[in-house]
Write an enzyme that holds these catalytic residues in place. Sequence first.
Site, PDB file in Angstrom:
ATOM      1  CE  LYS A  53       3.413  -2.404   4.099  1.00  0.00           C
ATOM      2  NZ  LYS A  53       2.995  -2.321   2.829  1.00  0.00           N
ATOM      3  CD  GLN A  97       3.617  -3.356  -0.627  1.00  0.00           C
ATOM      4  OE1 GLN A  97       2.899  -3.168   0.329  1.00  0.00           O
ATOM      5  NE2 GLN A  97       4.589  -2.831  -0.607  1.00  0.00           N
ATOM      6  CG  ASP A 120      -0.494   2.889   1.791  1.00  0.00           C
ATOM      7  OD1 ASP A 120       0.605   2.811   2.669  1.00  0.00           O
ATOM      8  OD2 ASP A 120      -0.870   2.023   0.928  1.00  0.00           O
TER       9      ASP A 120
HETATM   10  N1  GUN Z   1       5.531  -0.147  -1.388  1.00  0.00           N
HETATM   11  C1  GUN Z   1       6.484   0.359  -1.041  1.00  0.00           C
HETATM   12  N2  GUN Z   1       6.220   1.390   0.130  1.00  0.00           N
HETATM   13  C2  GUN Z   1       4.815   1.198   0.058  1.00  0.00           C
HETATM   14  C3  GUN Z   1       3.828   1.718   1.035  1.00  0.00           C
HETATM   15  O1  GUN Z   1       4.077   2.596   1.995  1.00  0.00           O
HETATM   16  N3  GUN Z   1       2.515   1.474   0.807  1.00  0.00           N
HETATM   17  C4  GUN Z   1       2.124   0.658  -0.299  1.00  0.00           C
HETATM   18  N4  GUN Z   1       0.962   0.535  -0.579  1.00  0.00           N
HETATM   19  N5  GUN Z   1       2.848   0.181  -1.214  1.00  0.00           N
HETATM   20  C5  GUN Z   1       4.205   0.600  -1.008  1.00  0.00           C
END
Ligand code: GUN
Length: 294
Positions: A53, A97, A120
């Site tokens: 990211k 996350q 998200d």
């Molecule tokens: N863990 C796995 N995929 C995601 C996601 O798209 N967002 C978040 N916040 N955690 C994740």
Amino acid sequence: MSALILCGKTVSKNVKNNLKSEIAILKAKGIVPSLAVVLVGDNPASHVYVRNKQKAAEELGIYSVTMQYDASMSQDVLNRLIDELNADEHFHGILVQLPLPKHLNENEVIQRISPDKDVDGFHPVSVGKLVLGQDTFVSCTPAGVMEILKFYNIDPSGKNVVIIGRSNIVGKPMLNLLYQKATYANATVTICHTRTKDIAAHTKQADIVIVAAGRPHTLTADMVKEGVVVIDVGINRIEDPTTEKGYSLVGDADYEGLLSKVSAITPVPGGVGPMTIAMLMKNTVISAGRILSK
Ligand code: GUN
């Protein structure tokens, strides 16, 4: 039948290229799209996601800060951090996350993030708006699947779509996107899950199957009709002594077995995977852009 390979790398590049001009316009107006990523603990997969990211944000000129905390972080401290980020005008998006260490309450965390910064798309306000067909942040992986369908002109309108998997992150938002009265939607959608009696009876009727079950070989060639479109959201590590790392990545669908039967299919890796981060970048830019209309 020769299958069309739906290349997420190409589609994600296209999404990111389109974002570049939007970011330039925002920057000319003094707005730098900014994202705060909160990472708690040392889950190796989470560290990989977060690094990717950060890299994508840097490439696009989005300001992204990764805040890392020890697995022992308390709920109170995390709540206070989210409150500070909600109030900090520099950040247009906040991402915590997942998964979080077991002692932390994920629902509490998700609900504490301001819906205005919920890039998200996990907050109940975002989910509720999605159900109602209102403009909102959409969970990045399902939003990425929709981009793939649009890019390759695969219109779900009037089609039977079967989703395997009912997670909050993929299955449920995917369902809610596809039945909407909207362009590239209007599908008849069925959602299958671990308690579905005969998944194959449903998938055999499907024009499009979206598999997000978290288990390799969930969808096999005997379960689909000729000419189906398969979207594979799974990423599983399986032991593979022939590779240097000792493992390889496979999806939830039996790609090799399905290839001669499908009209189109996403590969793993390189299918849906690259879309998630591209859509996160898009949501962050959308959030930054909303300042102009306030
Ligand atoms: N863990 C796995 N995929 C995601 C996601 O798209 N967002 C978040 N916040 N955690 C994740």
